[in-house]
Design a protein around this motif. Structure first.
Motif, short mmCIF file in Angstrom:
data_model
loop_
_atom_site.label_atom_id
_atom_site.label_comp_id
_atom_site.label_asym_id
_atom_site.label_seq_id
_atom_site.Cartn_x
_atom_site.Cartn_y
_atom_site.Cartn_z
N MET A 153 42.00 28.17 62.35
CA MET A 153 41.97 29.56 62.82
C MET A 153 41.38 30.45 61.72
O MET A 153 41.68 30.25 60.55
CB MET A 153 43.39 30.01 63.14
CG MET A 153 43.44 31.27 63.96
SD MET A 153 45.13 31.89 64.15
CE MET A 153 45.92 30.50 64.94
N LYS A 154 40.59 31.39 62.13
CA LYS A 154 40.05 32.33 61.14
C LYS A 154 41.06 33.45 60.93
O LYS A 154 41.27 34.28 61.80
CB LYS A 154 38.71 32.87 61.66
CG LYS A 154 38.17 34.10 60.94
CD LYS A 154 37.27 33.76 59.76
CE LYS A 154 36.66 35.02 59.14
NZ LYS A 154 37.67 35.85 58.43
N LEU A 155 41.69 33.42 59.74
CA LEU A 155 42.70 34.44 59.46
C LEU A 155 42.05 35.64 58.79
O LEU A 155 40.92 35.55 58.29
CB LEU A 155 43.77 33.86 58.54
CG LEU A 155 44.57 32.69 59.10
CD1 LEU A 155 45.53 32.15 58.05
CD2 LEU A 155 45.35 33.11 60.35
N ALA A 156 42.77 36.74 58.77
CA ALA A 156 42.25 37.95 58.13
C ALA A 156 42.01 37.68 56.65
O ALA A 156 42.79 36.98 56.00
CB ALA A 156 43.25 39.09 58.30
N GLU A 157 40.97 38.28 56.13
CA GLU A 157 40.57 38.10 54.74
C GLU A 157 41.74 38.46 53.78
O GLU A 157 41.95 37.79 52.77
CB GLU A 157 39.34 38.99 54.47
CG GLU A 157 38.89 39.10 53.02
CD GLU A 157 38.51 37.75 52.41
OE1 GLU A 157 38.23 36.80 53.16
OE2 GLU A 157 38.51 37.68 51.15
N ARG A 158 42.49 39.49 54.15
CA ARG A 158 43.51 39.96 53.21
C ARG A 158 44.54 38.88 52.86
O ARG A 158 45.07 38.87 51.78
CB ARG A 158 44.20 41.23 53.75
CG ARG A 158 45.25 41.02 54.80
CD ARG A 158 45.96 42.33 55.15
NE ARG A 158 45.08 43.22 55.91
CZ ARG A 158 44.88 43.12 57.25
NH1 ARG A 158 45.51 42.19 57.95
NH2 ARG A 158 44.06 43.93 57.86
N ILE A 159 44.76 37.96 53.79
CA ILE A 159 45.81 36.97 53.53
C ILE A 159 45.34 35.92 52.53
O ILE A 159 46.15 35.32 51.82
CB ILE A 159 46.31 36.35 54.86
CG1 ILE A 159 47.70 35.74 54.68
CG2 ILE A 159 45.37 35.32 55.44
CD1 ILE A 159 48.79 36.73 54.38
N SER A 160 44.02 35.75 52.40
CA SER A 160 43.52 34.78 51.43
C SER A 160 43.68 35.30 50.01
O SER A 160 43.52 34.56 49.05
CB SER A 160 42.05 34.48 51.72
OG SER A 160 41.27 35.62 51.39
N GLN A 161 43.97 36.57 49.87
CA GLN A 161 44.07 37.16 48.54
C GLN A 161 45.49 37.18 47.99
O GLN A 161 45.71 37.55 46.84
CB GLN A 161 43.51 38.59 48.56
CG GLN A 161 42.02 38.61 48.87
CD GLN A 161 41.55 39.99 49.29
OE1 GLN A 161 42.29 40.96 49.17
NE2 GLN A 161 40.32 40.07 49.77
N VAL A 162 46.47 36.84 48.81
CA VAL A 162 47.84 36.83 48.31
C VAL A 162 48.33 35.39 48.15
O VAL A 162 47.87 34.49 48.84
CB VAL A 162 48.82 37.62 49.20
CG1 VAL A 162 48.53 39.10 49.16
CG2 VAL A 162 48.80 37.12 50.62
N THR A 163 49.25 35.21 47.19
CA THR A 163 49.74 33.87 46.86
C THR A 163 51.12 33.67 47.48
O THR A 163 51.97 34.54 47.33
CB THR A 163 49.90 33.75 45.33
OG1 THR A 163 49.01 34.67 44.72
CG2 THR A 163 49.64 32.35 44.85
N PRO A 164 51.35 32.54 48.11
CA PRO A 164 52.72 32.28 48.58
C PRO A 164 53.64 32.17 47.37
O PRO A 164 53.20 31.77 46.29
CB PRO A 164 52.63 30.95 49.31
CG PRO A 164 51.20 30.56 49.32
CD PRO A 164 50.46 31.41 48.37
N SER A 165 54.90 32.50 47.53
CA SER A 165 55.82 32.59 46.41
C SER A 165 56.09 31.22 45.76
O SER A 165 56.55 30.29 46.40
CB SER A 165 57.12 33.20 46.93
OG SER A 165 58.10 33.13 45.96
N ILE A 166 55.79 31.11 44.46
CA ILE A 166 56.08 29.88 43.71
C ILE A 166 57.58 29.70 43.57
O ILE A 166 58.09 28.60 43.57
CB ILE A 166 55.53 29.96 42.25
CG1 ILE A 166 54.13 30.53 42.21
CG2 ILE A 166 55.63 28.62 41.55
CD1 ILE A 166 53.67 30.83 40.79
#
Ligand SMILES: *Cc1c(COP(=O)(O)O)cnc(C)c1O
Length: 388
Positions: free
Chosen positions: A1-14
């Motif tokens: 699925m093509k997700l919004a660009e903004r989500i590629s810029q945040v990191t899931p919580s380590i």
């Protein structure tokens, strides 16, 4: 699925990954000492729960104003005046789904592409991610143990550019536990006023202080800094109400109005009957806060002594919150490797400092019982010995 660009810029919580691993190990029956908790280990005080239960029984179960229940906004404004010397009215306050939501609302209302937000590191891990989600740019300023992990006025001054919109101040700090002195706050306020930028003061740990440390709310230091200050706070840490999801933001009316508009189209009001518990928290005796503080005080003492007795680790003494943030450099390990190996080999869960922008540290929470602290420190000592 093509997700919004903004989500590629945040990191899931380590931090969540390590916490999940520790939980899975516990589930398998393994005896894990966990110092990863970012919340008090006490139950919410009974009178607060009773007030919410009463509101629930009385039918406070419908939609309310997006800005919050009027008596709670009034109570928060009174609290800010009495405790913090901030001259706010109810209209300067929005009730939110926790301190995290307060800050997220603020970023959406204030930050746009091109805007810079100054964040001292080590920082609470959500700050840069929120700035990114709002389209802004984080300017991370690294602080050191020598300055008590606090940004100096010179560092702040140097980080300011014509694009700077906001500075994020967090005292007492998560993850370091450090508290800015009144003089340090004053010096930062002078820079903020001179540069005409805004400051958001995240005061969620304001009540968790030790050894006579004082919390000074930066906005209380004069009219010029007051006009440039936004306060973010909540009930989670001071009253052990993490799961309730109630926080607040206070600041200039036009900004608060903007956050109310955002909230009216995103979450609407905060759980109605829960807000009556929050009123009880503010308006009743504050003894419950003192009781929790007494327990934290003893644990902090024991954990700090044990920690600093371990060759290879060093930890400055923090004056607030419920975290210790030792330097692990002498072990030759970076924080993620350290945390993973410690969990696998000695069943102790800590948060790697890299989550907070500090890869030479780990964060230990002492919001846990004394027996776990004693046992965990023994295991930590054994582990560090194997790496020296
Ligand atoms: C816990 C925490 C918050 C907010 O917590 P909520 O549960 O959303 O109220 C905000 N800032 C810091 C630094 C925190 O540690």
């Amino acid at each position: 699925m093509k997700l919004a660009e903004r989500i590629s810029q945040v990191t899931p919580s380590i931090t969540l990954a390590i916490a999940a691993k520790a939980k899975a190990m516990k589930g398998e029956g393994i005896d894990v000492c966990s110092f990863s908790a970012g919340e008090p280990d006490f139950d919410t005080p009974a009178h607060i729960k009773d007030a919410a239960a009463k509101a629930l029984a009385e039918g406070k179960t419908k939609y309310g104003p997006a800005s919050g229940e009027p008596p709670l906004r009034e109570a928060i404004a009174r609290k800010l005046k009495n405790d913090n010397g901030l001259n706010y009215k109810a209209e300067n306050v929005i009730v939110t789904n926790g301190g995290k939501h307060s800050l997220f609302n603020l970023m959406l209302a204030l930050i746009e592409p091109g805007d810079e937000v100054i964040i001292p590191a080590p920082y609470w891990l959500s700050y840069p991610e929120m700035v990114t989600l709002a389209g802004g740019t984080s300017v991370i300023v690294t602080t050191t143990a020598e300055s008590g992990y606090k940004i100096t006025p010179e560092q702040l001054k140097q980080a300011i550019t014509p694009k700077t919109k906001l500075f994020i101040l967090n005292s007492p700090s998560n993850p370091t536990g450090m508290v800015y002195s009144p003089e340090e706050i004053q010096a930062l306020a002078e820079i903020i006023v001179a540069a005409d930028i805004l400051v958001v003061s995240d005061e969620i740990y304001e009540k968790i202080l030790y050894d006579g440390a004082k919390h000074v709310s930066i906005g209380s230091l004069g009219e010029e800094i007051f006009q440039r200050t936004i306060i973010s706070n909540g009930f989670a840490k001071g009253y052990s109400m993490t799961g309730w999801r109630i926080g607040y933001l206070a600041g200039p009316v036009d900004l608060i109005k903007a956050t109310i508009t955002i909230q009216s189209h995103s979450t609407s009001n905060i759980c109605t009957f829960a807000q009556y518990g929050a009123i009880a928290a503010l308006e009743s005796s504050q003894d419950c806060v003192q009781e929790m503080l007494q327990a934290f005080t003893k644990r902090r003492q024991v954990m700090l002594e044990r920690l600093n007795a371990i060759p290879g680790l060093s930890c400055p003494k923090p004056d607030g919150a419920f975290y210790l943030f030792p330097d692990i450099r002498q072990t030759g390990l970076k924080s993620l490797d350290f945390s993973n190996a410690l969990l696998e080999e000695h069943q102790v869960a800590v948060i790697p400092g890299i989550a907070f922008g500090a890869d030479d540290n780990i964060r230990l929470s002492y919001a846990t019982d004394m027996a776990t602290i004693e046992k965990g420190m023994e295991r930590l000592e054994k582990f560090v010995k194997t790496r020296l």
